[in-house]
Design a protein around this motif. Structure first.
Motif, mmCIF file in Angstrom:
data_model
loop_
_atom_site.group_PDB
_atom_site.id
_atom_site.type_symbol
_atom_site.label_atom_id
_atom_site.label_comp_id
_atom_site.label_asym_id
_atom_site.label_seq_id
_atom_site.Cartn_x
_atom_site.Cartn_y
_atom_site.Cartn_z
ATOM 1 N N ALA A 99 -28.951 14.168 -9.013
ATOM 2 C CA ALA A 99 -28.263 12.887 -8.819
ATOM 3 C C ALA A 99 -27.265 12.661 -9.941
ATOM 4 N N GLY A 100 -26.155 12.069 -9.576
ATOM 5 C CA GLY A 100 -25.131 11.681 -10.532
ATOM 6 C C GLY A 100 -24.722 10.250 -10.271
ATOM 7 N N ALA A 101 -23.685 9.809 -10.933
ATOM 8 C CA ALA A 101 -23.224 8.436 -10.777
ATOM 9 C C ALA A 101 -22.528 8.218 -9.440
ATOM 10 N N HIS A 102 -21.935 9.275 -8.879
ATOM 11 C CA HIS A 102 -21.144 9.136 -7.663
ATOM 12 C C HIS A 102 -21.710 9.876 -6.459
ATOM 13 N N THR A 103 -22.550 10.887 -6.689
ATOM 14 C CA THR A 103 -23.077 11.707 -5.596
ATOM 15 C C THR A 103 -24.532 12.078 -5.843
ATOM 16 N N VAL A 104 -25.179 12.462 -4.759
ATOM 17 C CA VAL A 104 -26.501 13.086 -4.837
ATOM 18 C C VAL A 104 -26.351 14.430 -4.133
ATOM 19 N N THR A 105 -26.689 15.507 -4.839
ATOM 20 C CA THR A 105 -26.505 16.855 -4.316
ATOM 21 C C THR A 105 -27.867 17.486 -4.059
ATOM 22 N N HIS A 106 -28.036 18.009 -2.846
ATOM 23 C CA HIS A 106 -29.249 18.723 -2.467
ATOM 24 C C HIS A 106 -28.885 20.183 -2.276
ATOM 25 N N VAL A 107 -29.648 21.095 -2.903
ATOM 26 C CA VAL A 107 -29.353 22.518 -2.836
ATOM 27 C C VAL A 107 -30.600 23.255 -2.389
ATOM 28 N N LEU A 108 -30.441 24.073 -1.339
ATOM 29 C CA LEU A 108 -31.541 24.890 -0.828
ATOM 30 C C LEU A 108 -31.084 26.339 -0.820
ATOM 31 N N ALA A 109 -31.675 27.146 -1.693
ATOM 32 C CA ALA A 109 -31.317 28.561 -1.781
ATOM 33 C C ALA A 109 -32.321 29.394 -0.988
ATOM 34 N N VAL B 36 -21.134 29.979 -6.140
ATOM 35 C CA VAL B 36 -22.435 29.695 -5.546
ATOM 36 C C VAL B 36 -22.994 30.970 -4.929
ATOM 37 N N ARG B 37 -24.290 31.183 -5.148
ATOM 38 C CA ARG B 37 -24.955 32.388 -4.657
ATOM 39 C C ARG B 37 -25.003 32.403 -3.131
ATOM 40 N N PRO B 38 -24.766 33.556 -2.504
ATOM 41 C CA PRO B 38 -24.837 33.647 -1.032
ATOM 42 C C PRO B 38 -26.213 33.227 -0.505
ATOM 43 N N GLY B 39 -26.215 32.616 0.655
ATOM 44 C CA GLY B 39 -27.457 32.154 1.264
ATOM 45 C C GLY B 39 -27.854 30.745 0.865
ATOM 46 N N THR B 40 -27.001 30.081 0.110
ATOM 47 C CA THR B 40 -27.305 28.735 -0.370
ATOM 48 C C THR B 40 -26.708 27.694 0.569
ATOM 49 N N ASP B 41 -27.490 26.656 0.855
ATOM 50 C CA ASP B 41 -27.011 25.513 1.631
ATOM 51 C C ASP B 41 -26.967 24.302 0.698
ATOM 52 N N PHE C 260 -10.739 12.344 -8.791
ATOM 53 C CA PHE C 260 -11.031 13.720 -8.391
ATOM 54 C C PHE C 260 -11.720 14.503 -9.509
ATOM 55 N N PRO C 261 -11.244 14.439 -10.772
ATOM 56 C CA PRO C 261 -11.940 15.173 -11.840
ATOM 57 C C PRO C 261 -13.389 14.712 -12.049
ATOM 58 N N GLN C 262 -13.660 13.433 -11.867
ATOM 59 C CA GLN C 262 -15.032 12.947 -12.009
ATOM 60 C C GLN C 262 -15.925 13.555 -10.935
ATOM 61 N N LEU C 263 -15.453 13.559 -9.688
ATOM 62 C CA LEU C 263 -16.235 14.161 -8.609
ATOM 63 C C LEU C 263 -16.420 15.657 -8.841
ATOM 64 N N ARG C 264 -15.351 16.327 -9.262
ATOM 65 C CA ARG C 264 -15.422 17.773 -9.509
ATOM 66 C C ARG C 264 -16.449 18.100 -10.584
ATOM 67 N N ASP C 265 -16.404 17.388 -11.701
ATOM 68 C CA ASP C 265 -17.336 17.650 -12.800
ATOM 69 C C ASP C 265 -18.778 17.407 -12.381
ATOM 70 N N GLU C 266 -18.996 16.347 -11.617
ATOM 71 C CA GLU C 266 -20.354 16.017 -11.184
ATOM 72 C C GLU C 266 -20.916 17.059 -10.218
ATOM 73 N N VAL C 267 -20.121 17.478 -9.258
ATOM 74 C CA VAL C 267 -20.583 18.475 -8.290
ATOM 75 C C VAL C 267 -20.799 19.821 -8.975
ATOM 76 N N HIS C 268 -19.885 20.230 -9.845
ATOM 77 C CA HIS C 268 -20.033 21.503 -10.561
ATOM 78 C C HIS C 268 -21.286 21.491 -11.439
ATOM 79 N N LEU D 51 -24.255 21.988 -9.128
ATOM 80 C CA LEU D 51 -24.324 23.347 -8.589
ATOM 81 C C LEU D 51 -24.757 24.335 -9.650
ATOM 82 N N ARG D 52 -24.286 24.181 -10.900
ATOM 83 C CA ARG D 52 -24.725 25.051 -11.985
ATOM 84 C C ARG D 52 -26.201 24.847 -12.277
#
Length: 110
Positions: A25-35, A76-81, A95-103, A106-107
């Motif tokens: 979770a971040g200030a602007h987005t919530v990212t779910h990653v399933l590898a 991003v590693r192949p096979g990741t959703d 845009f830079p705020q969203l980019r930094d948060e998503v990156h 993902l890292r």
């Protein structure tokens, strides 16, 4: 722009990633990653609800997130959703705020 193989399209796929994936979770987005161990293409999905704003604002946020993910595709590693849910604060994010948060998310998930 994300190519067709790099997009989540079915509701069941979204549900699986959100329920079983790791969450960041971040200030602007919530990212779910399933590898997975498969070597399929990386797939991204976006959830931008009406709470974010009008249709114009939602589409702007979605386009920005798609551009961020298209740039991050090689990292991003192949096979990741990945499912990214925009929070209402994303409407006023740059845009830079969203980019930094998503990156960052993902890292962290990698």
């Amino acid at each position: 722009m994300l190519a067709r193989p790099n997009r989540l399209t079915r509701g069941s796929d979204y549900k699986t990633v959100v329920r079983r994936g790791s969450r960041c979770a971040g200030a602007h987005t919530v990212t779910h990653v399933l590898a997975s161990s498969e070597t399929t293409a990386v797939r991204f999905g976006f959830i931008v609800s009406k709470q974010v704003g009008t249709a114009v604002v939602r589409n702007t946020v979605r386009r920005r997130l798609k551009a961020v993910c298209a740039a991050a595709l090689p990292e991003v590693r192949p096979g990741t959703d990945v499912v990214i849910r925009a929070l209402p604060a994303a409407a006023s994010a740059t845009f830079p705020q969203l980019r930094d948060e998503v990156h960052r998310c993902l890292r962290r998930a990698a």
